[in-house]
Motif scaffolding. Structure first.
Motif, PDB file in Angstrom:
ATOM      1  N   HIS A  47       5.730  -2.973   1.959  1.00 27.18           N
ATOM      2  CA  HIS A  47       5.039  -1.839   1.359  1.00 27.18           C
ATOM      3  C   HIS A  47       6.080  -0.888   0.790  1.00 27.18           C
ATOM      4  O   HIS A  47       7.258  -0.932   1.139  1.00 27.18           O
ATOM      5  CB  HIS A  47       4.166  -1.096   2.369  1.00 27.18           C
ATOM      6  CG  HIS A  47       2.905  -1.830   2.714  1.00 27.18           C
ATOM      7  ND1 HIS A  47       2.906  -2.982   3.475  1.00 27.18           N
ATOM      8  CD2 HIS A  47       1.596  -1.580   2.390  1.00 27.18           C
ATOM      9  CE1 HIS A  47       1.668  -3.419   3.629  1.00 27.18           C
ATOM     10  NE2 HIS A  47       0.847  -2.578   2.974  1.00 27.18           N
ATOM     11  N   GLN A  82       0.886   4.628   0.346  1.00 24.59           N
ATOM     12  CA  GLN A  82       1.559   3.334   0.468  1.00 24.59           C
ATOM     13  C   GLN A  82       0.973   2.317  -0.512  1.00 24.59           C
ATOM     14  O   GLN A  82      -0.253   2.268  -0.713  1.00 24.59           O
ATOM     15  CB  GLN A  82       1.437   2.797   1.894  1.00 24.59           C
ATOM     16  CG  GLN A  82       2.141   3.649   2.944  1.00 24.59           C
ATOM     17  CD  GLN A  82       2.220   2.946   4.272  1.00 24.59           C
ATOM     18  OE1 GLN A  82       2.437   1.741   4.325  1.00 24.59           O
ATOM     19  NE2 GLN A  82       2.074   3.701   5.355  1.00 24.59           N
ATOM     20  N   PRO A  84       1.209  -1.963  -1.309  1.00 24.23           N
ATOM     21  CA  PRO A  84       1.748  -3.272  -0.880  1.00 24.23           C
ATOM     22  C   PRO A  84       2.561  -3.902  -2.015  1.00 24.23           C
ATOM     23  O   PRO A  84       2.146  -3.888  -3.170  1.00 24.23           O
ATOM     24  CB  PRO A  84       0.499  -4.081  -0.557  1.00 24.23           C
ATOM     25  CG  PRO A  84      -0.585  -3.464  -1.382  1.00 24.23           C
ATOM     26  CD  PRO A  84      -0.251  -2.005  -1.493  1.00 24.23           C
TER      27      PRO A  84
END
Length: 378
Positions: A47, A82, A84
């Motif tokens: 991430h 965040q 990925p």
């Protein structure tokens, strides 16, 4: 001198103070834990974090992404989002057993305007340094939702842009691989600027066409296959015919060479016999004939004899034929072992084994008999 009164400690007051100090410590500990929990976060592996400033003159998305690990931030003025960075897989299909229960397949048109349905699968990931730009543009950190909206529209437009230049028969047949390659290249130009990288784009299963179009294409493909089979058969028949012709030519050449060899052998044998006969004829001189006659006489006289005893006589004047003697010498020289081994040509000019024509020509002066037939002397 005045006396100092003694100090007395109250048991009740000491316990209360200690309790207050413990409570204060607990409050401070809870406050510290609360502050730590609200000001510290962890960015998981695979991430990338984005720091978003909510207040102040520099509010907005920070251009520099946050790396993996523990991050301190001010929850009152900042936010950590965040993204990925691992590979994401999405499938748009008409099947209810894969993806969603609704039909999410992609439909595009060929150059003839025929609608083609396809189940599309795609694998992609984002570049970590492009994550702030991606969040600033879409305000979305859920990549699957982003794929179902923005990315799916881009895939559909790319398929339409490429397929509109290809006939439906090519799309349905051998041009499917070219279609995928061109669409991937077209789609990369659209998504690369947003940091979305395509790892794989596939067409899952068979393409779906209108029934009449699919039947016509299948018939055309079947006719093409039959034509290819016919061409292969023609080439096979032609090859077999060429092989048969080559075999016949080889057999004819072999028979021709065999006949030529037999004829040469027969001619050589005939020349040898003719030469031998010529030698015998030229060597039959009157003396030899008289010797042969005497050699074969059994010594008996005729039963009826009215004159002197008969005796075989020959005309010896005929033996003085110099041409016959010279021809005999030449023939004997030709048949000598040195001549057969490739020696010098005979004096008469005839090469060894020169053939019957030369023999007959050179033997013409000796056609006359070497001597008269033997006759009894009177």
């Amino acid at each position: 001198m005045a006396k100092i009164p003694p100090i007395k400690f109250s048991p009740a007051g000491g316990v209360a103070g200690a309790a207050r100090r413990v409570a204060l410590g607990l409050v401070l500990l809870v406050a510290t834990l609360f502050v730590a929990c609200t000001t510290v976060t962890r960015i998981d592996a695979a991430h990338v974090g984005i720091r978003v400033k909510l207040a102040g003159s520099s509010r907005g998305v920070d251009d520099i992404p946050v790396v993996t690990g523990w991050v301190f931030y001010n929850p009152l003025t900042e936010q950590i989002v965040q993204f990925p960075t691992s590979v994401q897989n999405v499938v748009w299909t008409s099947s209810a057993h894969e993806g969603r229960t609704v039909d999410e397949s992609i439909t595009f048109s060929s150059s003839e305007g025929v609608n083609v349905g396809a189940d599309i699968g795609m694998s992609f990931h984002i570049e970590p340094d492009k994550a702030p730009h991606l969040y600033l543009r879409f305000r979305e950190n859920d990549l699957m939702r982003l794929a179902d909206r923005y990315v799916r529209n881009a895939v559909r437009e790319s398929f339409n842009a490429v397929a509109s230049k290809m006939p439906v028969q090519e799309i349905y047949g051998s041009g499917k691989t070219k279609l995928i390659q061109d669409v991937t290249r077209e789609l990369a130009q659209v998504l690369d600027k947003d940091g979305i990288r395509i790892d794989q784009l596939t067409i899952n299963g068979a393409l779906r066409l209108p029934e009449n179009v699919a039947a016509a294409i299948n018939q055309a493909m079947e006719a093409t296959q039959k034509s290819i089979q016919a061409e292969n058969r023609v080439r096979q028949v032609r090859a077999e015919a060429d092989q048969a012709i080559a075999t016949a030519r080889g057999a004819a050449e072999s028979a021709r060479e065999r006949a030529r060899g037999e004829a040469d052998a027969l001619l050589i044998r005939a020349r040898a016999e003719a030469k031998a006969n010529t030698i015998i004829r030229l060597s039959a001189t009157p003396a030899v004939l008289q010797y042969r006659a005497l050699e074969r006489w059994n010594g008996r006289l005729p039963a009826m004899n009215q004159g002197p005893l008969p005796m075989l006589t020959f005309d010896m004047k005929s033996a003085l034929d110099k041409d016959a003697e010279q021809k005999l010498a030449e023939l004997l020289e030709e048949t000598a072992p040195g001549a057969e081994a490739g020696g010098a040509a005979p004096a008469g000019g005839a090469a060894p084994g020169a053939g019957g024509d030369g023999d007959e020509t050179s033997a013409k002066p000796a056609e006359k008999p070497a001597g008269k037939a033997p006759a009894a002397t009177p």
